[in-house]
Scaffold this motif. Structure first.
Motif, PDB file in Angstrom:
ATOM      1  N   GLY A  55       0.815  -1.009  -0.047  1.00 30.35           N
ATOM      2  CA  GLY A  55      -0.050   0.034   0.097  1.00 30.35           C
ATOM      3  C   GLY A  55       0.937   1.334  -0.093  1.00 30.35           C
ATOM      4  N   MET A  56       0.517   2.239  -0.531  1.00 36.02           N
ATOM      5  CA  MET A  56       1.105   3.429  -0.729  1.00 36.02           C
ATOM      6  C   MET A  56       0.031   4.467  -0.588  1.00 36.02           C
ATOM      7  SD  MET A  56       2.933   3.795  -4.488  1.00 36.02           S
ATOM      8  CE  MET A  56       1.875   3.756  -5.995  1.00 36.02           C
ATOM      9  N   THR A  57       0.491   5.711  -0.196  1.00 40.29           N
ATOM     10  CA  THR A  57      -0.374   6.778  -0.259  1.00 40.29           C
ATOM     11  C   THR A  57       0.260   8.045  -1.013  1.00 40.29           C
ATOM     12  OG1 THR A  57       0.742   7.611   2.128  1.00 40.29           O
ATOM     13  CG2 THR A  57      -1.534   6.622   2.070  1.00 40.29           C
ATOM     14  N   LEU A  58      -0.397   8.905  -1.904  1.00 42.11           N
ATOM     15  CA  LEU A  58      -0.399   9.863  -2.648  1.00 42.11           C
ATOM     16  C   LEU A  58      -0.957  11.116  -2.114  1.00 42.11           C
ATOM     17  CD1 LEU A  58      -0.802   8.043  -5.902  1.00 42.11           C
ATOM     18  CD2 LEU A  58       1.235   8.042  -4.735  1.00 42.11           C
ATOM     19  N   TYR A  59      -0.232  12.271  -2.278  1.00 45.91           N
ATOM     20  CA  TYR A  59      -0.841  13.585  -1.779  1.00 45.91           C
ATOM     21  C   TYR A  59      -0.822  14.569  -3.129  1.00 45.91           C
ATOM     22  CZ  TYR A  59      -0.914  11.355   2.858  1.00 45.91           C
ATOM     23  OH  TYR A  59      -1.098  10.565   3.971  1.00 45.91           O
ATOM     24  N   LEU A  60      -2.010  14.849  -3.316  1.00 47.51           N
ATOM     25  CA  LEU A  60      -2.056  15.868  -4.217  1.00 47.51           C
ATOM     26  C   LEU A  60      -1.996  17.235  -3.748  1.00 47.51           C
ATOM     27  CD1 LEU A  60      -2.438  16.348  -7.493  1.00 47.51           C
ATOM     28  CD2 LEU A  60      -4.967  16.361  -6.856  1.00 47.51           C
ATOM     29  N   THR A  61      -1.041  18.189  -4.056  1.00 49.38           N
ATOM     30  CA  THR A  61      -0.896  19.306  -3.535  1.00 49.38           C
ATOM     31  C   THR A  61      -2.255  20.357  -4.260  1.00 49.38           C
ATOM     32  OG1 THR A  61       0.420  20.323  -5.713  1.00 49.38           O
ATOM     33  CG2 THR A  61       1.592  19.332  -3.775  1.00 49.38           C
ATOM     34  N   ALA A  62      -2.279  21.338  -3.447  1.00 51.48           N
ATOM     35  CA  ALA A  62      -3.592  22.375  -3.757  1.00 51.48           C
ATOM     36  C   ALA A  62      -3.743  22.598  -4.965  1.00 51.48           C
ATOM     37  CB  ALA A  62      -3.379  23.287  -2.594  1.00 51.48           C
ATOM     38  N   ASP A  63      -2.477  23.042  -5.687  1.00 53.21           N
ATOM     39  CA  ASP A  63      -2.627  23.602  -7.212  1.00 53.21           C
ATOM     40  C   ASP A  63      -3.068  22.571  -7.945  1.00 53.21           C
ATOM     41  OD1 ASP A  63      -0.326  22.014  -7.184  1.00 53.21           O
ATOM     42  OD2 ASP A  63       0.901  23.825  -7.745  1.00 53.21           O
ATOM     43  N   GLY A  64      -2.989  21.194  -7.370  1.00 51.82           N
ATOM     44  CA  GLY A  64      -3.426  20.078  -8.510  1.00 51.82           C
ATOM     45  C   GLY A  64      -2.230  19.707  -9.576  1.00 51.82           C
ATOM     46  N   GLN A  65      -1.140  20.135  -9.315  1.00 58.10           N
ATOM     47  CA  GLN A  65       0.075  20.125 -10.227  1.00 58.10           C
ATOM     48  C   GLN A  65       1.044  19.044  -9.864  1.00 58.10           C
ATOM     49  OE1 GLN A  65      -0.352  21.506 -13.484  1.00 58.10           O
ATOM     50  NE2 GLN A  65      -2.131  22.006 -12.520  1.00 58.10           N
ATOM     51  N   ASP A  82       2.338  15.938  16.202  1.00 53.94           N
ATOM     52  CA  ASP A  82       2.441  15.156  17.237  1.00 53.94           C
ATOM     53  C   ASP A  82       3.299  13.926  16.726  1.00 53.94           C
ATOM     54  OD1 ASP A  82       1.264  17.030  19.147  1.00 53.94           O
ATOM     55  OD2 ASP A  82      -0.500  16.302  18.506  1.00 53.94           O
ATOM     56  N   GLY A  83       3.837  13.847  15.471  1.00 54.30           N
ATOM     57  CA  GLY A  83       4.354  12.465  15.246  1.00 54.30           C
ATOM     58  C   GLY A  83       2.999  11.217  14.743  1.00 54.30           C
ATOM     59  N   LYS A  84       1.982  11.839  14.785  1.00 52.64           N
ATOM     60  CA  LYS A  84       1.152  10.572  14.387  1.00 52.64           C
ATOM     61  C   LYS A  84       1.179  10.376  12.910  1.00 52.64           C
ATOM     62  CE  LYS A  84      -3.711   9.657  14.472  1.00 52.64           C
ATOM     63  NZ  LYS A  84      -5.289   9.957  14.700  1.00 52.64           N
ATOM     64  N   ASP A  85       0.985   9.232  12.346  1.00 50.86           N
ATOM     65  CA  ASP A  85       1.252   8.865  11.146  1.00 50.86           C
ATOM     66  C   ASP A  85      -0.380   9.055  10.420  1.00 50.86           C
ATOM     67  OD1 ASP A  85       1.280   7.830   8.446  1.00 50.86           O
ATOM     68  OD2 ASP A  85       2.121   5.962   9.008  1.00 50.86           O
ATOM     69  N   LEU A  86      -0.518  10.046   9.689  1.00 53.26           N
ATOM     70  CA  LEU A  86      -1.892  10.307   9.085  1.00 53.26           C
ATOM     71  C   LEU A  86      -2.116   9.256   7.903  1.00 53.26           C
ATOM     72  CD1 LEU A  86      -1.993  14.158   9.254  1.00 53.26           C
ATOM     73  CD2 LEU A  86      -2.705  12.536  10.922  1.00 53.26           C
ATOM     74  N   SER A  87      -1.316   8.520   7.517  1.00 52.82           N
ATOM     75  CA  SER A  87      -1.350   7.657   6.292  1.00 52.82           C
ATOM     76  C   SER A  87      -1.911   6.188   6.837  1.00 52.82           C
ATOM     77  CB  SER A  87      -0.204   7.581   5.442  1.00 52.82           C
ATOM     78  OG  SER A  87       0.306   8.866   5.081  1.00 52.82           O
ATOM     79  N   ALA A  88      -1.521   6.094   8.026  1.00 56.69           N
ATOM     80  CA  ALA A  88      -1.802   4.552   8.442  1.00 56.69           C
ATOM     81  C   ALA A  88      -3.333   4.223   8.262  1.00 56.69           C
ATOM     82  CB  ALA A  88      -1.423   4.235   9.764  1.00 56.69           C
ATOM     83  N   GLU A  89      -4.230   5.013   8.784  1.00 54.62           N
ATOM     84  CA  GLU A  89      -5.757   4.576   8.806  1.00 54.62           C
ATOM     85  C   GLU A  89      -6.142   4.467   7.304  1.00 54.62           C
ATOM     86  OE1 GLU A  89      -7.821   7.286  11.288  1.00 54.62           O
ATOM     87  OE2 GLU A  89      -6.962   6.445  13.094  1.00 54.62           O
ATOM     88  N   PRO A  90      -5.930   5.524   6.720  1.00 51.50           N
ATOM     89  CA  PRO A  90      -6.376   5.653   4.942  1.00 51.50           C
ATOM     90  C   PRO A  90      -5.869   4.086   4.262  1.00 51.50           C
ATOM     91  CG  PRO A  90      -5.693   7.527   5.639  1.00 51.50           C
ATOM     92  CD  PRO A  90      -5.498   6.856   6.719  1.00 51.50           C
ATOM     93  N   LEU A  91      -4.745   3.662   4.476  1.00 46.68           N
ATOM     94  CA  LEU A  91      -4.318   2.597   4.004  1.00 46.68           C
ATOM     95  C   LEU A  91      -4.660   1.317   4.454  1.00 46.68           C
ATOM     96  CD1 LEU A  91      -0.203   3.228   3.667  1.00 46.68           C
ATOM     97  CD2 LEU A  91      -1.833   2.873   2.014  1.00 46.68           C
ATOM     98  N   GLN A  92      -5.059   1.304   5.701  1.00 49.16           N
ATOM     99  CA  GLN A  92      -5.594   0.142   6.414  1.00 49.16           C
ATOM    100  C   GLN A  92      -7.074  -0.167   5.775  1.00 49.16           C
ATOM    101  OE1 GLN A  92      -4.586  -2.758   8.038  1.00 49.16           O
ATOM    102  NE2 GLN A  92      -6.598  -3.321   8.591  1.00 49.16           N
ATOM    103  N   LYS A  93      -7.679   1.028   5.981  1.00 50.65           N
ATOM    104  CA  LYS A  93      -9.190   1.025   5.551  1.00 50.65           C
ATOM    105  C   LYS A  93      -9.326   0.362   3.946  1.00 50.65           C
ATOM    106  CE  LYS A  93     -13.548   1.961   6.252  1.00 50.65           C
ATOM    107  NZ  LYS A  93     -14.260   1.125   7.188  1.00 50.65           N
ATOM    108  N   LEU A  94      -8.700   1.253   3.071  1.00 49.46           N
ATOM    109  CA  LEU A  94      -8.796   1.188   1.452  1.00 49.46           C
ATOM    110  C   LEU A  94      -7.837   0.122   1.019  1.00 49.46           C
ATOM    111  CD1 LEU A  94      -9.078   4.820   0.585  1.00 49.46           C
ATOM    112  CD2 LEU A  94     -10.934   3.224   0.539  1.00 49.46           C
ATOM    113  N   VAL A  95      -6.860  -0.227   1.640  1.00 54.25           N
ATOM    114  CA  VAL A  95      -5.957  -1.256   0.828  1.00 54.25           C
ATOM    115  C   VAL A  95      -5.852  -2.329   1.820  1.00 54.25           C
ATOM    116  CG1 VAL A  95      -3.587  -1.607   0.045  1.00 54.25           C
ATOM    117  CG2 VAL A  95      -4.811   0.829  -0.100  1.00 54.25           C
TER     118      VAL A  95
END
Length: 255
Positions: free
Chosen positions: A62-72, A83-96
């Protein structure tokens, strides 16, 4: 076995948009470029600071991609807050990883295994097993109290990888009139086992062995026993080799 290792560490959660709501024409151009390189875009999720998150699967990872606000532009990797919390973990677990774990469990259910224990046991444990594997035999011995008490059914997915006669011995077990008894006799005897490999493996049995080996390769496993079980949260877990006493309780449950 990277995807299995991730399965052991990630947790459930997050409000996410499933892939059914995403159409190829709606994906931003930078995300489509990543998709063209072989990544499977599974779904999207909200991210902070104007970013748009996408969960993807690439070669069992699993991997997470982050599109910047300008969409480019696209950032690839894990996103952490202050706080050092991994914000990618939950989406990866749920979706992948959660869907992948269900798929793996279903494939093991449909594989060519030999039952060891009561079919009505409340807990099921799968293991890729080679007839010449001493650690498979060790785990068989470790599990006796649970199996004999009707608490656990082991399901041995037979493969042949350790010695030249391993495929023939696995074939002999699968082809036996009573595979469960034949396997029990073989494991009980240990090094004194008289199990003989089949000199000529019938096509139907060879097909079963080939399917088991293909599944083992798909999971990027290279040794036996490779043990799979569902934890108390119903999440797929994996253990390589004969487990330690504390790990044994996690796999088989309380005595």
């Amino acid at each position: 076995m990277p995807f299995i290792r991730h399965l052991l560490t990630l947790s459930l959660g997050a409000a996410l948009l499933p892939v059914t709501a995403l159409h190829a024409e709606e994906l931003p151009a930078p995300i489509r470029k990543i998709e063209a390189k072989g990544a499977k875009i599974i779904g999207s999720f909200d991210a902070p600071s104007g970013l748009k998150g996408y969960a993807a699967q690439y070669q069992n990872r699993g991997m997470t991609l982050y599109l910047t606000a300008d969409g480019q532009h696209v950032l690839l990797g894990n996103l952490y807050d202050a706080d050092g919390k991994d914000l990618s973990a939950e989406p990866l677990q749920k979706l992948v990883y959660a869907p992948m774990s269900k798929e793996v469990w279903a494939k093991m259910q449909a594989s060519n295994w030999i039952a060891d224990g009561n079919k009505d046991a409340p807990r099921t444990v799968y293991l890729f097993s080679d007839p010449n594997c001493p650690y498979c035999n060790m785990f068989w011995e470790q599990a006796r109290p649970w199996v004999n008490a009707g608490k656990v059914q082991l399901r041995h997915i037979m493969v042949g990888i350790i010695r030249e006669d391993s495929p023939g011995k696995s074939a002999a077990l699968l082809a036996a009139k009573d595979p469960q008894k034949t396997l029990a006799d073989h494991e009980k005897a240990g090094k004194a086992s008289t199990l003989k490999p089949l000199a000529k493996i019938p096509a139907a049995i060879q097909a079963k062995l080939d399917a088991n080996m293909k599944l083992m390769e798909e999971l990027e496993l290279s040794a036996t026993p490779a043990i799979f079980y569902l934890d108390d949260k119903g999440e797929l877990q994996q253990q390589q080799g004969a487990p330690s006493p504390d790990k044994l309780l996690k796999i088989l449950g309380p005595k």
